[in-house]
Design an enzyme around this catalytic site. Structure first.
Site, short mmCIF file in Angstrom:
data_model
loop_
_atom_site.label_atom_id
_atom_site.label_comp_id
_atom_site.label_asym_id
_atom_site.label_seq_id
_atom_site.Cartn_x
_atom_site.Cartn_y
_atom_site.Cartn_z
N ARG A 193 -25.08 55.66 -38.94
CA ARG A 193 -25.68 56.52 -37.93
C ARG A 193 -25.83 55.90 -36.60
NH1 ARG A 193 -29.68 57.14 -34.18
NH2 ARG A 193 -31.22 56.58 -35.70
N ASP A 194 -27.00 55.03 -36.19
CA ASP A 194 -27.63 54.33 -35.22
C ASP A 194 -26.30 53.40 -35.10
OD1 ASP A 194 -28.99 53.66 -33.20
OD2 ASP A 194 -30.25 52.36 -34.31
N HIS A 210 -38.24 48.94 -36.58
CA HIS A 210 -36.85 48.99 -36.30
C HIS A 210 -36.57 48.03 -35.11
CE1 HIS A 210 -32.99 51.70 -35.74
NE2 HIS A 210 -33.19 50.54 -34.67
N HIS A 225 -34.24 45.53 -32.45
CA HIS A 225 -33.17 45.17 -31.86
C HIS A 225 -33.21 43.66 -31.63
CE1 HIS A 225 -31.35 49.05 -30.68
NE2 HIS A 225 -32.11 49.23 -31.74
N CYS A 227 -28.15 51.34 -28.38
CA CYS A 227 -28.83 52.67 -27.86
C CYS A 227 -28.08 53.05 -26.73
CB CYS A 227 -30.14 52.39 -27.23
SG CYS A 227 -30.98 54.16 -26.72
N ASN A 287 -28.74 46.30 -33.33
CA ASN A 287 -29.70 46.25 -34.27
C ASN A 287 -29.83 44.95 -35.20
OD1 ASN A 287 -30.88 49.11 -34.31
ND2 ASN A 287 -28.46 49.43 -34.82
#
Length: 317
Positions: A27-28, A223, A225, A256, A265
């Site tokens: 997803r991300d 989460h 990065h 993002c 990420n």
């Protein structure tokens, strides 16, 4: 591959025995790709991630296709995962939903776990949701309430917890206030996002110390990065404070789309390598996971940015 037994497991006192990895690559990771990955490839990616031992794999997003065209096929993807979900009842396949309409679409497809995506700063709330922080929280309230009434678990993402490209440093009390609101709204888990990768271990520790005065640490995830190479050190700081859920993306995919300074990420392989070296259980087969990331990198037409993937495959991508 390296010889069996590496990395050597040398535990550190005060760390959890087990960590649950919340895999966000499908997803991300894929939502930040310039090109659109075919639906069948996405489904195969998720099947391979599950076969590698990941038990929480964020599958897709029900955001309007105009905003995230890379995930416009959410309605086609979820049926391709139904057999997998039925065969592996312990597998969690959450999806991101932005509003009540997105929730309705997800529920109609049998989704049992969702996430909402908020911001700790006004600038990012405007850029990402076209709302103020308060307006976005008000938008999430009926989504969370309806999801919980349907027996669906809700995760709350909170972005820009450590720094904002427009506003600079974000006060810890400001982050804690929004996080408390999401917790009190009914989010079973809160993921604290370092959206542009500017956190450092002391900052992570201070935020968790403040936040755990109000929210149980068992409800928190992190989460990170890796923009400035701090993701693993920040993760270790969070583990020392009792966090046991860490978001990561296979092969280091993602960033993002609304914050141009946000790079990839934390790579799931890099995280697993560190956790294995600390003797922390994840249930993930690092070899199979690395092979999966190489497979996806081939579909994307570029090498995986994960250092561990490159080391294990001798950069033969």
């Amino acid at each position: 591959m390296l010889a069996a037994g590496l990395p050597m497991a040398v535990p550190l006192e005060g760390l959890p025995a087990e960590v649950r990895i919340h895999e966000v690559g499908a997803r991300d990771g894929l939502q930040n790709e310039k090109s659109t990955v075919p639906t069948e490839v996405k489904a195969e990616f998720i099947h391979r991630l599950a076969a590698a031992g990941l038990r929480t794999i964020e599958a897709t997003s029900f955001v309007h296709p105009r905003w995230v065209p890379q995930l416009a096929d959410a309605g086609d993807l979820m049926p391709l995962l139904a057999e997998l979900a039925g065969r592996e009842p312990d597998l969690r396949l959450p999806v991101l939903v932005p509003n009540e309409r997105g929730l309705e679409r997800a529920l109609a497809l049998g989704v049992r776990e969702i996430a909402v995506f908020g911001s700790a700063t006004e600038s990012f709330a405007r850029a990402n949701l076209n709302r103020t922080v308060d307006e976005s929280l008000a938008m999430f309230e009926p989504v969370v309430a309806k999801a919980r009434a349907a027996g669906v678990q809700v995760r709350g993402y909170l972005s820009m917890c450590f720094g904002d490209p427009w506003e600079g440093p974000v006060p810890i009390a400001q982050v804690a206030g929004v996080a408390r609101h999401l917790h009190e709204m009914g989010c079973a888990e809160l993921s604290l996002g370092d959206t542009i990768g500017v956190a450092t271990p002391g900052h992570v520790t201070a935020l968790l110390d403040e936040l755990t005065r109000h929210v149980p640490v068992a409800r928190l995830a992190v989460h990170f990065h890796d923009t400035y190479g701090q993701a693993l050190s920040n993760t270790l700081a969070a583990l020392r404070r009792g966090v046991t859920v860490v978001d990561a993306s296979a092969g280091g995919l993602g960033g993002c789309p609304y914050a141009k300074s946000a790079t990839g990420n934390l790579a799931t392989e890099d995280l697993v390598w560190m956790l294995q070296g600390l003797g922390i259980r994840t249930g993930v087969d690092l070899g199979r996971l690395s092979a999966t990331s190489v497979w996806m990198a081939e579909h994307l037409g570029r090498p995986s940015p994960s250092r561990t993937v490159r080391a294990l495959t001798h950069e033969e991508q």
